[in-house]
Design an enzyme around this catalytic site. Sequence first.
Site, PDB file in Angstrom:
ATOM      1  CG  ASP A 121      -0.232   0.184   2.510  1.00  0.00           C
ATOM      2  OD1 ASP A 121       0.997   0.366   2.503  1.00  0.00           O
ATOM      3  OD2 ASP A 121      -0.896   0.149   3.560  1.00  0.00           O
ATOM      4  CG  ASP A 169      -5.995  -5.356   1.862  1.00  0.00           C
ATOM      5  OD1 ASP A 169      -6.619  -4.561   1.135  1.00  0.00           O
ATOM      6  OD2 ASP A 169      -5.584  -5.026   3.006  1.00  0.00           O
ATOM      7  CB  CYS A 211     -11.190 -26.689   8.047  1.00  0.00           C
ATOM      8  SG  CYS A 211      -9.754 -25.692   7.613  1.00  0.00           S
ATOM      9  CB  CYS A 213      -6.102 -25.550   7.875  1.00  0.00           C
ATOM     10  SG  CYS A 213      -6.672 -25.492   9.585  1.00  0.00           S
ATOM     11  CB  CYS A 272      -8.998 -28.373  10.927  1.00  0.00           C
ATOM     12  SG  CYS A 272      -9.765 -26.796  11.395  1.00  0.00           S
TER      13      CYS A 272
END
Lengths: 372, 372
Positions: free
Chosen positions: B93, B267, B305, B307, B310
């Site tokens: 940014d 974002d 999930c 991931c 998890c």
Amino acid sequence: MPVRYELIKECKHTGARLGKLYTPHGVIDTPAFMPVGTQATVKAMSPDELKDIGAQIILSNTYHLFIRPGHKLIEEAGGLHGFMNWDRPILTDSGGFQVFSLNELRKITEEGVEFKSHLDGTKHFFTPEYVMEIEESLGADIIMAFDECVSYPEEKEYVQKSMERTVRWLKRCKKAHKNIEEQSLFGIVQGGVFEDLRIESAKKTVDCDLPGYAIGGLSVGEPKNIMNDMIECTVPHLPKDKPRYLMGVGSPDSLIDGSLRGIDMFDCVLPTRIARNGTVMTSQGKLVIRNANYAEDFRPIDEECDCYTCKNFSRAYIRHLIKTGEILGARLTTIHNLRFLQNVMKGIRKAILDDNLISFRDDFFEKYGYDK
Amino acid sequence: MPVRYELIKECKHTGARLGKLYTPHGVIDTPAFMPVGTQATVKAMSPDELKDIGAQIILSNTYHLFIRPGHKLIEEAGGLHGFMNWDRPILTDSGGFQVFSLNELRKITEEGVEFKSHLDGTKHFFTPEYVMEIEESLGADIIMAFDECVSYPEEKEYVQKSMERTVRWLKRCKKAHKNIEEQSLFGIVQGGVFEDLRIESAKKTVDCDLPGYAIGGLSVGEPKNIMNDMIECTVPHLPKDKPRYLMGVGSPDSLIDGSLRGIDMFDCVLPTRIARNGTVMTSQGKLVIRNANYAEDFRPIDEECDCYTCKNFSRAYIRHLIKTGEILGARLTTIHNLRFLQNVMKGIRKAILDDNLISFRDDFFEKYGYDK
């Protein structure tokens, strides 16, 4: 099966020894350093990262887990192994050290110790029997007996009284300990800085015939040479066919000094605690990564190190992370310090095999310096 | 090569579109969510973990990096990619949002903004030209123009003046921006909550002929329907062959609502920030893992999930880590939330391909609930 120690080789020139410790969750090459996972997590690390750095066994703290989240909850989760998803060996301390550190918050009797939680002031009472029950819920491979760790300095008279009570408590622990097939009870030699008390404690502890023995109450403020003297007078009274664990010791020089004197196991919060504050251990000595002179240093922490941190990140970046309080900073320094100590232990084991631990020590100290 | 957008498919029933954004550090499937790495690290995550959760691009903050460790240092380290060891695309940014958030600490003139560091009070002066210089040192694939992000609510007269200045600053940014082959400058549409100003801003921004366009100044306190109205009135004035980036937006419902209206990039610090506080997103809605009702819940955060968190840890364990302030707690919840959003984006992309984004939205909201 209780743990079993296999003596592989004794160093020709020192008391050092190479061994293997067989536990229900795997075999540990000794001498070994155990990272500390106080609250069922080695601070900043994941279980996978612990394996990556080569941790063979970790230690966790009975007192802290009893307070939060409670041993019954952990038992329900399948013990510490299931709760924290760690399938290698675990050792739990007995909470003795923490309870006695509470000072004004605790009261000792023959029966046990009444103490107040450091968190909410709630009252609890630890007896040898209750500690065995808690440690059985936690389910570690090795469980430590409930002992009193006296502070330094302390009057000999009190140290003697305390040491004798610790022996009585050990007998009560042994009697109360049920799950002897899956969990092995280690006794703890006390006796402060008094050679005769240490010897007496060692003999009485060994009389209890346990699968392993620890030396406790050292590295609590006494000079290093006294610590080494205490180890030296104790070790000859410990059986050769059982593992010997020096509690709470983990600076690189003490790991070498302890190994030289026949110690097989060590633990300490030092490497992880100093890491989070931005101090890292390197082959050239300790380095305070927060310091301004590393701001534009694009080298790894230690060019000789093979850890994830050193392979991927610069001192400048890690300094930035530590200075800005970023979690990744604590993670990277922790990974490095733990890997560094694992590599020290690997070096020690190889030196024992090659019968050159004394020159290993000299070379190491020349580069690393001696921690005061 | 500047970034290049390839439009793959437009949804039949909505404004949503599937695309690919080609950058010097790799290709991004859009719509895409960008995790935020304010201080050259996505809080609690390692670069490897970011790849594991499927992050295609991350965002970093010019203001924070300018303050610490300084853009020149990062340039010396090989830019942000080298400094933080991230080889996928990065967007920076412009610091506009942060500088304007400083309130009493900043003063705006036509030339630029004078501000005091939030850390040590040192004075600095950002101009469009200086921000380009800083962003070129940081070396991101996509760099944002220096704009003014007005607060909400704000008088229309001021919003108009500010928007017009942002256009003039954009022209100065474009003129000052040198490294156009490796870094692509995106302009930012402003105009507050005023439809006519948004349209005017979009037209004037697009007149600058840039490789991409952002919609800024939303999700700053206005109701969600107004945000959606502003997106709807702006998008038709943005070219189809360029990527569209909605700044600072990252709740699951807004990702779907934005995608429905033709947004390609998002974002937000939300998923990582709430994670560290112990709030996780699941297919059944948000869940405050600190709550007592998860103390003995041995299920994963989200059974659907995939991931690392998890697959390996229970709610009970994660709750314990968060309650005790352990770093691993923040790590595990962050991994989960970021993976959750990547899976939402994957679902959005598939729904666009299948022309059923509206039913995807309805199904999602029915289970997840709508964030207020």
